[in-house]
Scaffold this motif. Sequence first.
Motif, PDB file in Angstrom:
ATOM      1  N   ALA A 212       0.832  -1.205   0.000  1.00 51.10           N
ATOM      2  CA  ALA A 212       0.000   0.000   0.000  1.00 51.10           C
ATOM      3  C   ALA A 212       0.863   1.250   0.000  1.00 51.10           C
ATOM      4  O   ALA A 212       0.573   2.228  -0.707  1.00 51.10           O
ATOM      5  CB  ALA A 212      -0.933  -0.013   1.202  1.00 51.10           C
ATOM      6  N   LEU A 213       1.932   1.257   0.787  1.00 50.98           N
ATOM      7  CA  LEU A 213       2.837   2.410   0.800  1.00 50.98           C
ATOM      8  C   LEU A 213       3.466   2.617  -0.575  1.00 50.98           C
ATOM      9  O   LEU A 213       3.563   3.748  -1.069  1.00 50.98           O
ATOM     10  CB  LEU A 213       3.920   2.216   1.857  1.00 50.98           C
ATOM     11  N   ASP A 214       3.901   1.536  -1.204  1.00 52.57           N
ATOM     12  CA  ASP A 214       4.474   1.650  -2.554  1.00 52.57           C
ATOM     13  C   ASP A 214       3.441   2.171  -3.543  1.00 52.57           C
ATOM     14  O   ASP A 214       3.751   3.013  -4.407  1.00 52.57           O
ATOM     15  CB  ASP A 214       4.985   0.282  -3.025  1.00 52.57           C
ATOM     16  N   ARG A 215       2.233   1.690  -3.438  1.00 56.10           N
ATOM     17  CA  ARG A 215       1.164   2.085  -4.361  1.00 56.10           C
ATOM     18  C   ARG A 215       0.840   3.579  -4.214  1.00 56.10           C
ATOM     19  O   ARG A 215       0.696   4.300  -5.214  1.00 56.10           O
ATOM     20  CB  ARG A 215      -0.064   1.227  -4.064  1.00 56.10           C
ATOM     21  N   LEU A 216       0.757   4.045  -2.993  1.00 55.62           N
ATOM     22  CA  LEU A 216       0.428   5.455  -2.769  1.00 55.62           C
ATOM     23  C   LEU A 216       1.620   6.360  -3.085  1.00 55.62           C
ATOM     24  O   LEU A 216       1.436   7.484  -3.561  1.00 55.62           O
ATOM     25  CB  LEU A 216      -0.038   5.649  -1.326  1.00 55.62           C
ATOM     26  N   ASP A 217       2.822   5.865  -2.864  1.00 57.25           N
ATOM     27  CA  ASP A 217       4.002   6.638  -3.247  1.00 57.25           C
ATOM     28  C   ASP A 217       4.026   6.845  -4.758  1.00 57.25           C
ATOM     29  O   ASP A 217       4.307   7.959  -5.241  1.00 57.25           O
ATOM     30  CB  ASP A 217       5.273   5.903  -2.790  1.00 57.25           C
ATOM     31  N   ALA A 218       3.706   5.802  -5.507  1.00 56.13           N
ATOM     32  CA  ALA A 218       3.661   5.920  -6.969  1.00 56.13           C
ATOM     33  C   ALA A 218       2.557   6.868  -7.410  1.00 56.13           C
ATOM     34  O   ALA A 218       2.717   7.647  -8.361  1.00 56.13           O
ATOM     35  CB  ALA A 218       3.467   4.540  -7.596  1.00 56.13           C
ATOM     36  N   ARG A 219       1.418   6.826  -6.725  1.00 61.62           N
ATOM     37  CA  ARG A 219       0.291   7.705  -7.090  1.00 61.62           C
ATOM     38  C   ARG A 219       0.677   9.175  -6.961  1.00 61.62           C
ATOM     39  O   ARG A 219       0.217  10.026  -7.741  1.00 61.62           O
ATOM     40  CB  ARG A 219      -0.902   7.389  -6.189  1.00 61.62           C
ATOM     41  N   LEU A 220       1.523   9.482  -5.983  1.00 61.09           N
ATOM     42  CA  LEU A 220       1.887  10.868  -5.718  1.00 61.09           C
ATOM     43  C   LEU A 220       3.076  11.349  -6.548  1.00 61.09           C
ATOM     44  O   LEU A 220       3.530  12.475  -6.373  1.00 61.09           O
ATOM     45  CB  LEU A 220       2.200  11.036  -4.226  1.00 61.09           C
ATOM     46  N   ALA A 221       3.549  10.529  -7.458  1.00 60.50           N
ATOM     47  CA  ALA A 221       4.721  10.910  -8.264  1.00 60.50           C
ATOM     48  C   ALA A 221       4.437  12.088  -9.188  1.00 60.50           C
ATOM     49  O   ALA A 221       5.331  12.888  -9.468  1.00 60.50           O
ATOM     50  CB  ALA A 221       5.201   9.705  -9.074  1.00 60.50           C
ATOM     51  N   ASP A 222       3.198  12.221  -9.642  1.00 62.55           N
ATOM     52  CA  ASP A 222       2.887  13.265 -10.619  1.00 62.55           C
ATOM     53  C   ASP A 222       1.777  14.196 -10.152  1.00 62.55           C
ATOM     54  O   ASP A 222       1.125  14.843 -10.960  1.00 62.55           O
ATOM     55  CB  ASP A 222       2.498  12.642 -11.961  1.00 62.55           C
ATOM     56  N   ARG A 223       1.529  14.245  -8.843  1.00 61.49           N
ATOM     57  CA  ARG A 223       0.461  15.108  -8.337  1.00 61.49           C
ATOM     58  C   ARG A 223       0.815  15.549  -6.925  1.00 61.49           C
ATOM     59  O   ARG A 223       1.534  14.860  -6.197  1.00 61.49           O
ATOM     60  CB  ARG A 223      -0.877  14.383  -8.366  1.00 61.49           C
ATOM     61  N   ARG A 224       0.291  16.695  -6.538  1.00 58.58           N
ATOM     62  CA  ARG A 224       0.610  17.211  -5.208  1.00 58.58           C
ATOM     63  C   ARG A 224      -0.178  16.482  -4.120  1.00 58.58           C
ATOM     64  O   ARG A 224       0.360  16.158  -3.065  1.00 58.58           O
ATOM     65  CB  ARG A 224       0.322  18.705  -5.137  1.00 58.58           C
ATOM     66  N   TYR A 225      -1.455  16.269  -4.364  1.00 58.63           N
ATOM     67  CA  TYR A 225      -2.307  15.575  -3.408  1.00 58.63           C
ATOM     68  C   TYR A 225      -2.852  14.313  -4.064  1.00 58.63           C
ATOM     69  O   TYR A 225      -2.642  14.068  -5.251  1.00 58.63           O
ATOM     70  CB  TYR A 225      -3.451  16.480  -2.950  1.00 58.63           C
ATOM     71  N   LEU A 226      -3.570  13.510  -3.305  1.00 60.86           N
ATOM     72  CA  LEU A 226      -4.051  12.233  -3.824  1.00 60.86           C
ATOM     73  C   LEU A 226      -5.001  12.402  -4.996  1.00 60.86           C
ATOM     74  O   LEU A 226      -5.109  11.508  -5.844  1.00 60.86           O
ATOM     75  CB  LEU A 226      -4.727  11.437  -2.702  1.00 60.86           C
ATOM     76  N   PHE A 227      -5.694  13.535  -5.049  1.00 64.83           N
ATOM     77  CA  PHE A 227      -6.577  13.812  -6.178  1.00 64.83           C
ATOM     78  C   PHE A 227      -6.100  15.039  -6.949  1.00 64.83           C
ATOM     79  O   PHE A 227      -6.890  15.897  -7.337  1.00 64.83           O
ATOM     80  CB  PHE A 227      -8.027  13.982  -5.693  1.00 64.83           C
ATOM     81  N   GLY A 228      -4.825  15.110  -7.165  1.00 63.22           N
ATOM     82  CA  GLY A 228      -4.281  16.182  -7.995  1.00 63.22           C
ATOM     83  C   GLY A 228      -4.009  17.436  -7.202  1.00 63.22           C
ATOM     84  O   GLY A 228      -3.288  17.419  -6.205  1.00 63.22           O
ATOM     85  N   ASP A 229      -4.598  18.551  -7.639  1.00 63.07           N
ATOM     86  CA  ASP A 229      -4.361  19.843  -7.005  1.00 63.07           C
ATOM     87  C   ASP A 229      -5.314  20.130  -5.858  1.00 63.07           C
ATOM     88  O   ASP A 229      -5.203  21.175  -5.217  1.00 63.07           O
ATOM     89  CB  ASP A 229      -4.499  20.976  -8.037  1.00 63.07           C
ATOM     90  N   ARG A 230      -6.272  19.222  -5.598  1.00 60.14           N
ATOM     91  CA  ARG A 230      -7.283  19.482  -4.578  1.00 60.14           C
ATOM     92  C   ARG A 230      -7.022  18.645  -3.326  1.00 60.14           C
ATOM     93  O   ARG A 230      -6.936  17.421  -3.383  1.00 60.14           O
ATOM     94  CB  ARG A 230      -8.680  19.191  -5.128  1.00 60.14           C
ATOM     95  N   LEU A 231      -6.910  19.327  -2.201  1.00 63.04           N
ATOM     96  CA  LEU A 231      -6.766  18.670  -0.916  1.00 63.04           C
ATOM     97  C   LEU A 231      -8.123  18.100  -0.497  1.00 63.04           C
ATOM     98  O   LEU A 231      -9.125  18.811  -0.496  1.00 63.04           O
ATOM     99  CB  LEU A 231      -6.284  19.694   0.118  1.00 63.04           C
ATOM    100  N   THR A 232      -8.154  16.812  -0.165  1.00 66.03           N
ATOM    101  CA  THR A 232      -9.412  16.162   0.211  1.00 66.03           C
ATOM    102  C   THR A 232      -9.249  15.392   1.516  1.00 66.03           C
ATOM    103  O   THR A 232      -8.140  15.262   2.056  1.00 66.03           O
ATOM    104  CB  THR A 232      -9.891  15.181  -0.879  1.00 66.03           C
ATOM    105  N   GLU A 233     -10.355  14.844   1.990  1.00 68.74           N
ATOM    106  CA  GLU A 233     -10.344  14.073   3.225  1.00 68.74           C
ATOM    107  C   GLU A 233      -9.441  12.861   3.107  1.00 68.74           C
ATOM    108  O   GLU A 233      -8.874  12.412   4.121  1.00 68.74           O
ATOM    109  CB  GLU A 233     -11.778  13.643   3.576  1.00 68.74           C
TER     110      GLU A 233
END
Length: 327
Positions: A212-233
């Motif tokens: 899970a840590l590897d998966r989320l680290d990869a997700r954040l490689a090209d975006r600031r937050y988990l959903f791009g530029d928008r901070l969410t819960e």
Amino acid sequence: MTTTHAPVYASPADVAAFGPYGPGRTDRPGPLYPFQGRITADGSGGHPAEPGRYHLYAAYVCPWAQRAAIVRDLAGLKDVVSLSYVDDERDARGWAFRERRGPDPVNGFALLAEAYDATEPGYPGHISVPVLWDRRTNRIVSNNYPDIPVDLGTRFAEWADSGVDLYPEDLREEIEALDEEIARDLAHGVHGVARAATQEEYERRRGEVLAALDRLDARLADRRYLFGDRLTESDVQLWVVLVRYDLLHNPLAGIGERPLTDYPNLWPYARDLYRLPAFRETTDFAALRLTTRPAYRGDGPVRIAVEPREADWDEPHGRAAPTGQGR
């Protein structure tokens, strides 16, 4: 004439005298979080959104409580929903109010169990935080930790002081799905590693957390937050796990040799969020350090040895800030 009463505090936590917290409380049949009232904008269900009516009881040591506290602050509700903290330590009496974190400003309770007993006389179950308290009815609205941040983040928009929209309508289904993944694989996952009773269970569960840590680290490689530029819960839910990982979860459970500081995207991301007052001001690193081994840690597996790691959370994060976000 105003009468000022001296603060009421519980005696120091004493496991030798009272026993450890858990037995007889967390192992009873029935729901662990039985108070599940919801705040609504129109008052249906008996708990209308109103400024000054609700109080949040939290603990610095508890990630679920910190999640609610962060959402409250990000949503601009500091002057709408009040907040106080219980002490970091507990014995069989449960969470308590002591001088270190201050008294109960709402009811003057010495023990949080008194709030539960006021809601259900003789309440026998789990005494958890966060707790959302209704000042008008003098009862607990909810101790169901997944619901409280949602209600704080969505029901008080009329009174919010320029808060962030953590649940944008167009992302809600995706946020709920990612929240479920983070809760399963990380928030509950780290505790599953700690509780593992066999070598097979330990290896399987720690592999799931590391994946899970590897998966989320990869997700954040090209975006600031988990959903791009928008901070969410979802960012809040992930962050409260990350901030505890090197000091608490990994040393306790023996999850992996790699500290958070070695993840190329998760570590800058975590420091980026820490720059925001809602994250920084609800964090006390002294409360997150592993001081004693809790009784729930399983003794069966041979675990890898991991030392607690102190990190520089004020180190520049080097991540780009999208216009209008994160400053």
